[in-house]
Design an enzyme around this catalytic site. Sequence first.
Site, PDB file in Angstrom:
ATOM      1  N   GLN A  86       0.952  -1.004  -0.395  1.00 32.36           N
ATOM      2  CA  GLN A  86       0.215   0.100  -0.105  1.00 32.36           C
ATOM      3  C   GLN A  86       1.210   1.431  -0.145  1.00 32.36           C
ATOM      4  O   GLN A  86      -0.004   2.098   0.140  1.00 32.36           O
ATOM      5  CB  GLN A  86      -0.907   0.049   1.088  1.00 32.36           C
ATOM      6  CG  GLN A  86      -1.894  -1.106   1.235  1.00 32.36           C
ATOM      7  CD  GLN A  86      -2.062  -1.179   3.160  1.00 32.36           C
ATOM      8  OE1 GLN A  86      -3.388  -0.638   3.271  1.00 32.36           O
ATOM      9  NE2 GLN A  86      -1.708  -1.909   3.672  1.00 32.36           N
ATOM     10  N   ASP A  89       6.413   4.698  -1.222  1.00 31.09           N
ATOM     11  CA  ASP A  89       7.888   5.333  -1.079  1.00 31.09           C
ATOM     12  C   ASP A  89       8.727   4.876  -2.147  1.00 31.09           C
ATOM     13  O   ASP A  89       9.165   5.292  -2.237  1.00 31.09           O
ATOM     14  CB  ASP A  89       7.834   5.266  -0.212  1.00 31.09           C
ATOM     15  CG  ASP A  89       8.202   3.812   0.970  1.00 31.09           C
ATOM     16  OD1 ASP A  89       7.653   2.666   0.455  1.00 31.09           O
ATOM     17  OD2 ASP A  89       7.633   3.839   2.368  1.00 31.09           O
ATOM     18  N   HIS A 104      -1.475   1.301  -4.159  1.00 34.99           N
ATOM     19  CA  HIS A 104      -1.703   3.241  -3.492  1.00 34.99           C
ATOM     20  C   HIS A 104      -1.156   3.684  -4.925  1.00 34.99           C
ATOM     21  O   HIS A 104      -0.600   4.585  -5.092  1.00 34.99           O
ATOM     22  CB  HIS A 104      -1.870   3.241  -2.352  1.00 34.99           C
ATOM     23  CG  HIS A 104      -2.736   2.731  -1.321  1.00 34.99           C
ATOM     24  ND1 HIS A 104      -2.869   2.756  -0.463  1.00 34.99           N
ATOM     25  CD2 HIS A 104      -4.485   2.017  -1.626  1.00 34.99           C
ATOM     26  CE1 HIS A 104      -3.786   1.594   0.521  1.00 34.99           C
ATOM     27  NE2 HIS A 104      -4.311   1.444  -0.501  1.00 34.99           N
ATOM     28  N   SER A 175      -2.264  -0.791   8.909  1.00 39.83           N
ATOM     29  CA  SER A 175      -3.321  -1.018  10.096  1.00 39.83           C
ATOM     30  C   SER A 175      -4.708  -1.866  10.081  1.00 39.83           C
ATOM     31  O   SER A 175      -5.246  -2.056  10.441  1.00 39.83           O
ATOM     32  CB  SER A 175      -4.007   0.201  10.034  1.00 39.83           C
ATOM     33  OG  SER A 175      -4.123   1.523   9.494  1.00 39.83           O
ATOM     34  N   ASN A 199       3.543  -6.712  12.928  1.00 39.80           N
ATOM     35  CA  ASN A 199       3.229  -5.374  13.368  1.00 39.80           C
ATOM     36  C   ASN A 199       3.139  -5.273  14.956  1.00 39.80           C
ATOM     37  O   ASN A 199       3.102  -6.151  16.091  1.00 39.80           O
ATOM     38  CB  ASN A 199       1.588  -5.068  13.134  1.00 39.80           C
ATOM     39  CG  ASN A 199       1.315  -3.579  13.319  1.00 39.80           C
ATOM     40  OD1 ASN A 199       1.283  -3.173  14.922  1.00 39.80           O
ATOM     41  ND2 ASN A 199       0.302  -3.184  12.065  1.00 39.80           N
TER      42      ASN A 199
HETATM   43  P1  OAD Z   1      -0.919   2.794   8.897  1.00 35.53           P
HETATM   44  O1  OAD Z   1      -0.506   4.441   8.907  1.00 35.53           O
HETATM   45  O2  OAD Z   1      -2.522   3.183   9.489  1.00 35.53           O
HETATM   46  O3  OAD Z   1      -0.261   1.718   9.880  1.00 35.53           O
HETATM   47  C1  OAD Z   1       0.999   1.593   9.901  1.00 35.53           C
HETATM   48  C2  OAD Z   1       0.795   0.303  10.721  1.00 35.53           C
HETATM   49  O4  OAD Z   1       2.478  -0.039  11.220  1.00 35.53           O
HETATM   50  C3  OAD Z   1      -0.528   0.474  12.245  1.00 35.53           C
HETATM   51  O5  OAD Z   1      -0.506  -0.587  12.696  1.00 35.53           O
HETATM   52  C4  OAD Z   1       0.792   0.270  13.450  1.00 35.53           C
HETATM   53  O6  OAD Z   1       1.545  -0.065  14.834  1.00 35.53           O
HETATM   54  C5  OAD Z   1       2.941  -0.304  12.502  1.00 35.53           C
HETATM   55  N1  OAD Z   1       3.824   0.067  12.642  1.00 35.53           N
HETATM   56  C6  OAD Z   1       4.469   0.815  13.156  1.00 35.53           C
HETATM   57  N2  OAD Z   1       5.498   0.755  13.559  1.00 35.53           N
HETATM   58  C7  OAD Z   1       5.700  -0.178  13.367  1.00 35.53           C
HETATM   59  C8  OAD Z   1       7.306  -0.913  12.799  1.00 35.53           C
HETATM   60  N3  OAD Z   1       8.618  -0.305  12.860  1.00 35.53           N
HETATM   61  N4  OAD Z   1       6.900  -1.661  12.152  1.00 35.53           N
HETATM   62  C9  OAD Z   1       6.265  -2.952  12.236  1.00 35.53           C
HETATM   63  N5  OAD Z   1       5.246  -2.315  12.133  1.00 35.53           N
HETATM   64  C10 OAD Z   1       5.080  -1.127  12.641  1.00 35.53           C
HETATM   65  O7  OAD Z   1      -0.790   2.317   6.859  1.00 35.53           O
HETATM   66  P2  OAD Z   1      -1.200   1.739   6.503  1.00 35.53           P
HETATM   67  O8  OAD Z   1      -1.962   0.894   6.924  1.00 35.53           O
HETATM   68  O9  OAD Z   1      -0.314   1.674   5.414  1.00 35.53           O
HETATM   69  O10 OAD Z   1      -3.687   5.615   1.619  1.00 35.53           O
HETATM   70  O11 OAD Z   1      -2.210   2.738   5.490  1.00 35.53           O
HETATM   71  C11 OAD Z   1      -3.352   2.214   4.618  1.00 35.53           C
HETATM   72  C12 OAD Z   1      -3.056   3.427   4.260  1.00 35.53           C
HETATM   73  O12 OAD Z   1      -3.911   4.176   4.247  1.00 35.53           O
HETATM   74  C13 OAD Z   1      -1.746   4.369   2.898  1.00 35.53           C
HETATM   75  O13 OAD Z   1      -1.712   3.398   2.374  1.00 35.53           O
HETATM   76  C14 OAD Z   1      -2.459   5.658   2.884  1.00 35.53           C
HETATM   77  C15 OAD Z   1      -3.069   5.779   4.449  1.00 35.53           C
HETATM   78  O14 OAD Z   1      -4.317   7.270   4.308  1.00 35.53           O
HETATM   79  C16 OAD Z   1      -3.858   6.524   1.478  1.00 35.53           C
HETATM   80  O15 OAD Z   1      -3.424   8.316   1.561  1.00 35.53           O
HETATM   81  C17 OAD Z   1      -5.152   6.684   0.838  1.00 35.53           C
END
Ligand code: OAD
Length: 231
Positions: A86, A89, A104, A175, A199
């Site tokens: 997703q 970068d 995305h 997430s 996670n």
């Molecule tokens: P999120 O920011 O929603 O979630 C990041 C997840 O990574 C969270 O569950 C954290 O607990 C976890 N996390 C943080 N640091 C970590 C680490 N060092 N190792 C492992 N896990 C870690 O990001 P996405 O799920 O990617 O979309 O978000 C989905 C979409 O929402 C993105 O692509 C973007 C965003 O809004 C758009 O912009 C359309």
Amino acid sequence: MKLVVLTGAGISAESGIPTFRGQGGLWRNFKPEELATPEAFAKNPKLVWEWYDWRRQLISKAEPNKAHLLLAELEGKLDSFFLITQNVDGLHQKAGSKKVIELHGNIWRVRCLSCRAEYELYEAPLKEIPPRCLYCGGMLRPAVVWFGESLPKKELSEAFELATRCDVFLVIGTSGVVYPAGYLPFVAKEHGARVVEINLDRTPISDMADLVIRERASVGLEQFLEKMLNL
Ligand code: OAD
């Protein structure tokens, strides 16, 4: 073994790129509806581009971390390995992953609102905001998927197809609350895959996952590779 990996912003956290949700998440200080929707862009393209320009500069200085590198290595080692992300970068590719299904879009790609040309633009910081199309001078937008927009058809159907026919579906650093990507682990599970989550925090995927590794991505992935694949 057929392995499919789905990554989210958490895999790039160790590269210094902020996630969207959770501690230090971008959506704590910024409003998605003001920055990541087509309506926001129509209303204030300069503001949206300034935010993207800031993120592009941050990403341009970032290096792939151990987790990105391990996944790139795995692609060469396994007969059946697919990587869906997703993230926009491009760090998987920078780490050496050859085939990445980007759900995305990509922050380095731009699309012209006038002539629809789409191409890569690596300039960071941008000289002109909003940047102009190199072919027709029209206004460019980031070629990423914003809230309320459809995901690219080919990538989306490939991702769902892969989820239905893998043995292990590994989810790293997402997430799981943004759909349709958030459905993928559940589709995989329904079709008989073992779901593994790496996670730091609990997510909607945690309860149904067959294995949860509560570690940061690099450490969790090393553990997964040792345990599951004896690599
Ligand atoms: P999120 O920011 O929603 O979630 C990041 C997840 O990574 C969270 O569950 C954290 O607990 C976890 N996390 C943080 N640091 C970590 C680490 N060092 N190792 C492992 N896990 C870690 O990001 P996405 O799920 O990617 O979309 O978000 C989905 C979409 O929402 C993105 O692509 C973007 C965003 O809004 C758009 O912009 C359309």
